[in-house]
Motif scaffolding. Structure first.
Motif, PDB file in Angstrom:
ATOM      1  N   ASN A 170       0.904  -1.186   0.011  1.00 59.50           N
ATOM      2  CA  ASN A 170      -0.087   0.088  -0.137  1.00 59.50           C
ATOM      3  C   ASN A 170       0.853   1.308   0.001  1.00 59.50           C
ATOM      4  OD1 ASN A 170      -2.252  -1.516   0.296  1.00 59.50           O
ATOM      5  ND2 ASN A 170      -2.112  -1.848   2.593  1.00 59.50           N
ATOM      6  N   ILE A 171       1.935   1.137  -0.702  1.00 55.36           N
ATOM      7  CA  ILE A 171       2.895   2.315  -1.054  1.00 55.36           C
ATOM      8  C   ILE A 171       2.921   2.636  -2.398  1.00 55.36           C
ATOM      9  CG2 ILE A 171       5.225   3.141  -0.877  1.00 55.36           C
ATOM     10  CD1 ILE A 171       5.639   1.057   1.267  1.00 55.36           C
ATOM     11  N   HIS A 172       2.361   3.846  -2.622  1.00 50.68           N
ATOM     12  CA  HIS A 172       2.104   4.397  -4.169  1.00 50.68           C
ATOM     13  C   HIS A 172       3.533   5.013  -4.491  1.00 50.68           C
ATOM     14  CE1 HIS A 172       0.985   6.696  -7.797  1.00 50.68           C
ATOM     15  NE2 HIS A 172       0.262   6.002  -7.854  1.00 50.68           N
ATOM     16  N   ILE A 173       4.141   4.099  -5.478  1.00 52.15           N
ATOM     17  CA  ILE A 173       5.518   4.835  -6.163  1.00 52.15           C
ATOM     18  C   ILE A 173       5.143   5.449  -7.311  1.00 52.15           C
ATOM     19  CG2 ILE A 173       7.813   4.486  -6.736  1.00 52.15           C
ATOM     20  CD1 ILE A 173       7.656   2.243  -4.297  1.00 52.15           C
ATOM     21  N   GLY A 242       7.900  -0.790  -8.492  1.00 51.30           N
ATOM     22  CA  GLY A 242       7.129  -0.905  -7.090  1.00 51.30           C
ATOM     23  C   GLY A 242       5.894  -0.464  -6.953  1.00 51.30           C
ATOM     24  N   SER A 243       5.277  -0.696  -5.849  1.00 49.55           N
ATOM     25  CA  SER A 243       6.009  -1.208  -4.700  1.00 49.55           C
ATOM     26  C   SER A 243       5.543  -2.753  -4.516  1.00 49.55           C
ATOM     27  CB  SER A 243       5.391  -0.594  -3.360  1.00 49.55           C
ATOM     28  OG  SER A 243       4.178  -0.497  -3.375  1.00 49.55           O
ATOM     29  N   THR A 244       4.843  -3.458  -5.257  1.00 46.53           N
ATOM     30  CA  THR A 244       4.422  -4.648  -5.139  1.00 46.53           C
ATOM     31  C   THR A 244       5.539  -5.662  -5.109  1.00 46.53           C
ATOM     32  OG1 THR A 244       2.443  -4.142  -5.873  1.00 46.53           O
ATOM     33  CG2 THR A 244       2.936  -6.489  -5.769  1.00 46.53           C
ATOM     34  N   VAL A 245       5.534  -6.659  -4.337  1.00 46.08           N
ATOM     35  CA  VAL A 245       6.555  -7.843  -4.038  1.00 46.08           C
ATOM     36  C   VAL A 245       5.693  -9.169  -4.420  1.00 46.08           C
ATOM     37  CG1 VAL A 245       8.465  -8.905  -2.903  1.00 46.08           C
ATOM     38  CG2 VAL A 245       7.993  -6.527  -2.505  1.00 46.08           C
ATOM     39  N   TYR A 246       6.536  -9.854  -5.170  1.00 44.76           N
ATOM     40  CA  TYR A 246       5.896 -11.315  -5.195  1.00 44.76           C
ATOM     41  C   TYR A 246       6.621 -12.564  -5.071  1.00 44.76           C
ATOM     42  CZ  TYR A 246       8.554 -11.591  -9.599  1.00 44.76           C
ATOM     43  OH  TYR A 246       9.751 -11.670 -10.448  1.00 44.76           O
TER      44      TYR A 246
END
Length: 270
Positions: A170-173, A242-246
């Motif tokens: 939930n970080i908007h980059i 980013g900021s999504t990680v999988y």
């Protein structure tokens, strides 16, 4: 008529150098995943666009779906208009290409709705005018991506036996923020060679140039990646800018237990 624009992940992302036109040359592997928005269109007497689900920030006229309609307007019979509804599920500013998918799928959906019979080649060219990631979603299959993100080579990569867990902190980059944090350089490992190795060998040799500087600024990114490996991921990475990680797994994990309060999605790899 309805379609389901899906997200994608980047497996590796090397930022090579800045171009004279202001874009950057990159190389990456784009892989589609089944996290989806819903896009519906029907013929109407006047143009109308609305949305539900996640709130879409910014001026509506800049939405890629509307821009896609404008690109096709010259091919659509003058008296025919369209009503479009988007149900937004894929997080924005997350490196998942959700907005790009919406724009590209709008081109495909309107092409089918109005029976325009435009070729995939022409649709890809139009999608390139919408944004760098957009052409990928016309064919929507795993590719090695290069140039500024609009040229592709087919690759033999099948991850359908694996599961994927996607965690968005939930970080908007913004793209500008991401590019402002990096320095361009040639990659230590050729991505086209590295991607042919077993997935267990990817850790440490397939990397995302955006990840290290952004993880320093937003430690939650690095913490999520570490947790995914602790839970048994075969490979984990931040996707896109980013900021999504999988994490790619050979089993399902309990996302609610381990990533409470964060936006998560889990499913089978396509």
């Amino acid at each position: 008529m309805i379609s389901f624009p899906n997200a994608k992940i980047n497996i590796g992302l090397n930022i090579l150098h800045k171009r004279e036109d202001g874009f950057h040359n990159i190389e990456s592997v784009f892989y589609p995943i089944a996290w989806q928005d819903a896009l519906e269109a029907c013929i109407a007497s006047s143009f109308e666009f609305n949305s539900s689900g996640l709130d879409i920030p910014g001026d509506t006229k800049n939405n890629l779906i509307i821009k896609a309609y404008k690109l096709l307007e010259e091919f659509i019979p003058p008296k025919e208009k369209v009503k479009i509804h988007l149900h937004k599920v894929i997080p924005m500013g997350a490196g998942l290409g959700g907005g790009s998918a919406d724009g590209a799928f709008a081109l495909k959906l309107l092409n089918e709705l109005f029976k325009l019979n435009l070729s995939e080649e022409l649709l890809e060219s139009m999608a390139g005018k919408l944004g760098s990631d957009c052409p990928f979603f016309i064919q929507n299959k795993p590719v090695f991506c290069y140039d500024r993100g609009i040229k592709f080579k087919e690759i033999d990569l099948d991850l359908s036996s694996y599961k994927i867990c996607v965690v968005n902190p939930n970080i908007h980059i913004s793209t500008a923020e991401a590019y402002g944090a990096i320095t361009t350089s040639l990659p230590k490992n050729a991505l086209m060679d590295a991607i042919k190795k077993p997935i267990a060998a990817w850790k440490g040799i397939i990397t995302n140039d955006f990840e290290e500087p952004l993880a320093k600024k937003y430690p939650k990114i690095g913490a999520i990646k570490k947790q995914l490996y602790t839970l048994g991921a075969c490979y984990a990475s931040m996707t896109g800018s980013g900021s999504t990680v999988y994490g790619i797994f050979d089993k399902e994990i309990d996302t609610k237990k381990h990533f409470e309060g964060l936006t998560t999605w889990q499913g089978q790899m396509l």
